[in-house]
Design a protein around this motif. Structure first.
Motif, PDB file in Angstrom:
ATOM      1  N   ARG A  43       0.812  -1.216   0.000  1.00  0.00           N
ATOM      2  CA  ARG A  43       0.000   0.000   0.000  1.00  0.00           C
ATOM      3  C   ARG A  43       0.852   1.276   0.000  1.00  0.00           C
ATOM      4  N   ALA A  44       2.156   1.113   0.116  1.00  0.00           N
ATOM      5  CA  ALA A  44       3.029   2.290   0.172  1.00  0.00           C
ATOM      6  C   ALA A  44       3.017   3.043  -1.163  1.00  0.00           C
ATOM      7  N   ASP A  63      19.939 -10.156  -0.178  1.00  0.00           N
ATOM      8  CA  ASP A  63      21.354 -10.234  -0.542  1.00  0.00           C
ATOM      9  C   ASP A  63      21.832  -8.976  -1.266  1.00  0.00           C
ATOM     10  N   ALA A  64      20.883  -8.301  -1.919  1.00  0.00           N
ATOM     11  CA  ALA A  64      21.233  -7.070  -2.643  1.00  0.00           C
ATOM     12  C   ALA A  64      21.254  -5.854  -1.711  1.00  0.00           C
ATOM     13  N   GLY A  65      20.966  -6.085  -0.430  1.00  0.00           N
ATOM     14  CA  GLY A  65      21.060  -5.006   0.544  1.00  0.00           C
ATOM     15  C   GLY A  65      19.757  -4.316   0.891  1.00  0.00           C
ATOM     16  N   TYR A  66      18.633  -4.847   0.381  1.00  0.00           N
ATOM     17  CA  TYR A  66      17.336  -4.235   0.689  1.00  0.00           C
ATOM     18  C   TYR A  66      16.771  -4.782   2.005  1.00  0.00           C
ATOM     19  N   ARG A  67      15.962  -3.945   2.695  1.00  0.00           N
ATOM     20  CA  ARG A  67      15.303  -4.333   3.933  1.00  0.00           C
ATOM     21  C   ARG A  67      13.825  -4.587   3.652  1.00  0.00           C
ATOM     22  N   PRO A  68      13.197  -5.514   4.403  1.00  0.00           N
ATOM     23  CA  PRO A  68      11.761  -5.761   4.209  1.00  0.00           C
ATOM     24  C   PRO A  68      10.930  -4.519   4.540  1.00  0.00           C
ATOM     25  N   CYS A  69       9.966  -4.214   3.703  1.00  0.00           N
ATOM     26  CA  CYS A  69       9.062  -3.092   3.912  1.00  0.00           C
ATOM     27  C   CYS A  69       8.219  -3.337   5.171  1.00  0.00           C
ATOM     28  N   LYS A  70       8.081  -2.307   6.017  1.00  0.00           N
ATOM     29  CA  LYS A  70       7.310  -2.459   7.257  1.00  0.00           C
ATOM     30  C   LYS A  70       5.803  -2.402   7.010  1.00  0.00           C
ATOM     31  N   ILE A  71       5.421  -1.968   5.820  1.00  0.00           N
ATOM     32  CA  ILE A  71       3.991  -1.868   5.510  1.00  0.00           C
ATOM     33  C   ILE A  71       3.443  -3.196   4.981  1.00  0.00           C
ATOM     34  N   CYS A  72       4.098  -3.747   3.943  1.00  0.00           N
ATOM     35  CA  CYS A  72       3.579  -4.978   3.334  1.00  0.00           C
ATOM     36  C   CYS A  72       4.222  -6.246   3.904  1.00  0.00           C
ATOM     37  N   LYS A  73       5.302  -6.103   4.689  1.00  0.00           N
ATOM     38  CA  LYS A  73       5.992  -7.241   5.316  1.00  0.00           C
ATOM     39  C   LYS A  73       6.180  -8.390   4.325  1.00  0.00           C
ATOM     40  N   PRO A  74       6.995  -8.183   3.305  1.00  0.00           N
ATOM     41  CA  PRO A  74       7.101  -9.139   2.198  1.00  0.00           C
ATOM     42  C   PRO A  74       7.534 -10.544   2.578  1.00  0.00           C
ATOM     43  N   THR A  75       8.463 -10.695   3.528  1.00  0.00           N
ATOM     44  CA  THR A  75       8.937 -12.044   3.864  1.00  0.00           C
ATOM     45  C   THR A  75       7.898 -12.836   4.628  1.00  0.00           C
ATOM     46  N   GLU A  76       6.924 -12.150   5.223  1.00  0.00           N
ATOM     47  CA  GLU A  76       5.848 -12.850   5.919  1.00  0.00           C
ATOM     48  C   GLU A  76       4.676 -13.112   4.986  1.00  0.00           C
ATOM     49  N   ASN A  77       4.150 -12.048   4.407  1.00  0.00           N
ATOM     50  CA  ASN A  77       2.906 -12.161   3.656  1.00  0.00           C
ATOM     51  C   ASN A  77       3.038 -12.880   2.323  1.00  0.00           C
ATOM     52  N   ALA A  78       4.233 -12.842   1.710  1.00  0.00           N
ATOM     53  CA  ALA A  78       4.402 -13.525   0.427  1.00  0.00           C
ATOM     54  C   ALA A  78       4.430 -15.031   0.608  1.00  0.00           C
TER      55      ALA A  78
END
Length: 353
Positions: A43-44, A63-78
């Protein structure tokens, strides 16, 4: 890996703009200006085309240095089970005597095809195989208490002893009577902010907790079954339930110590090293050299590093708290970006206390 196909990039960017549910878990969008990555339905505020790149796995984005978004929580919701899958599993757990067929799934407005695809992708087995394993685990636990094969067969929904005996032996590798004094390894799945994990448990305690994309995970399963002389089947027990609860509290920053019982087969040296790992305070770091000195074997730095690598219980046995003598992050089965995330997570919450 990063997506380089121009057509795919345009397709994924359009899906990101329209929040297309069908692309959840298909790609992960890394926003260059914020260093966070998202799933399709985030939703961001949407980034400009030139400020986004796409990855096929969340691990590649990490691995590319990105952090999980706190809004959509990609590692959880995907990786979280869709509603239809959750409903299907609930039908199994609430009706252990009933075989949940495609007809029953459709009656509850659940797509059998979607459920089958999800189980095949995330568990590597079919929904029906999962269901058989769940019922046989129920039977296994009942036999441990009642030791009555006939009653157990009918209590778990089997209409014939022969059918029960055949399925039971196929999964447990022993007949019902032969397995009364046997133990098994139960495996289940949990979701975390760093991605899904597998958790394995015997009656004694947790014997494995690993991220599902860990390299050599299948080899770990094989070695575990060989060492314990037990078969792995899908199921649940109190150790697994407690692990899910405590791991969730850990990621919420509410837990710094674990009370979970462990069952860690290994050599005396390995268990000595793993015990040493458990003594590293939350939010603190040590080196392989310091670890070797602590077990009174200062020359065994490489052996200590090797033993850390054989640790099968991530986070609870915190090998992520060990770094190189030069301060650099080194070897972690879940990936160095996860190691960095865990270290920063603990540092953040240890400073709050």
């Amino acid at each position: 890996m990063v997506i380089s196909n121009a057509d795919k990039i345009r397709e994924y960017y359009q899906a990101l703009l329209t929040k297309d549910q069908k692309y959840v878990g298909i790609f992960y969008a890394g926003v260059k200006t914020t260093s966070v990555f998202c799933i399709a339905t985030c939703r961001a505020r949407k980034p400009k085309f030139e400020n986004v790149e796409f990855f096929n796995t969340f691990k590649a984005a990490l691995d590319a240095g990105y952090r999980p978004c706190k809004i959509c929580k990609p590692t959880e919701n995907a990786n979280e089970a869709p509603i239809d899958v959750t409903k299907a599993v609930t039908l199994i757990t609430e009706n252990p005597k009933t075989k949940v067929s495609d007809t029953i799934l459709k009656k509850h407005q659940i797509s059998p095809e979607m459920v089958r695809r999800w189980f095949k992708k995330h568990y590597g087995i079919t929904f029906q195989t999962y269901q058989r394993m769940y019922r046989i685990n129920q039977a296994f636990q009942e036999l441990k208490v009642k030791k009555n094969v006939i009653n157990t067969a009918y209590n778990t929904g089997y209409e014939s002893l022969s059918g029960f005996g055949y399925t039971y032996k196929k999964i447990i590798k022993n007949t019902p009577l032969e397995s009364i004094n046997q133990d098994i390894i139960l495996i289940n799945r949990l979701t975390t902010p760093l991605g899904p994990m597998f958790v394995c448990s015997t009656n004694q305690g947790i014997c494995l907790l690993e991220f599902v994309d860990r390299r050599m995970l299948e080899t770990e399963f094989e070695q575990l079954q060989k060492q314990l002389k037990m078969k792995i089947i899908f199921g649940d027990n109190n150790h697994i339930k407690q692990t899910k609860k405590e791991i969730e509290e850990y990621f919420q920053g509410k837990r710094q110590h674990f009370n979970i019982k462990l069952h860690t087969p290994g050599t005396d040296f390995q268990n000595n090293v793993w015990d040493c790992l458990k003594q590293i305070p939350y939010g603190k770091l040590t080196t392989y050299k310091q670890q070797a000195e602590k077990i009174n074997n200062p020359q065994a730095i490489r052996a200590v590093a090797s033993a850390n690598g054989f640790n099968r219980v991530a986070i609870i046995v915190p090998c992520h708290r060990v770094i190189g003598s030069n301060g650099e992050l080194m070897g972690y089965g879940g990936g160095l970006e996860r190691k960095r995330w865990l270290i920063e997570h603990e540092k953040k919450y240890s400073n709050q206390n």
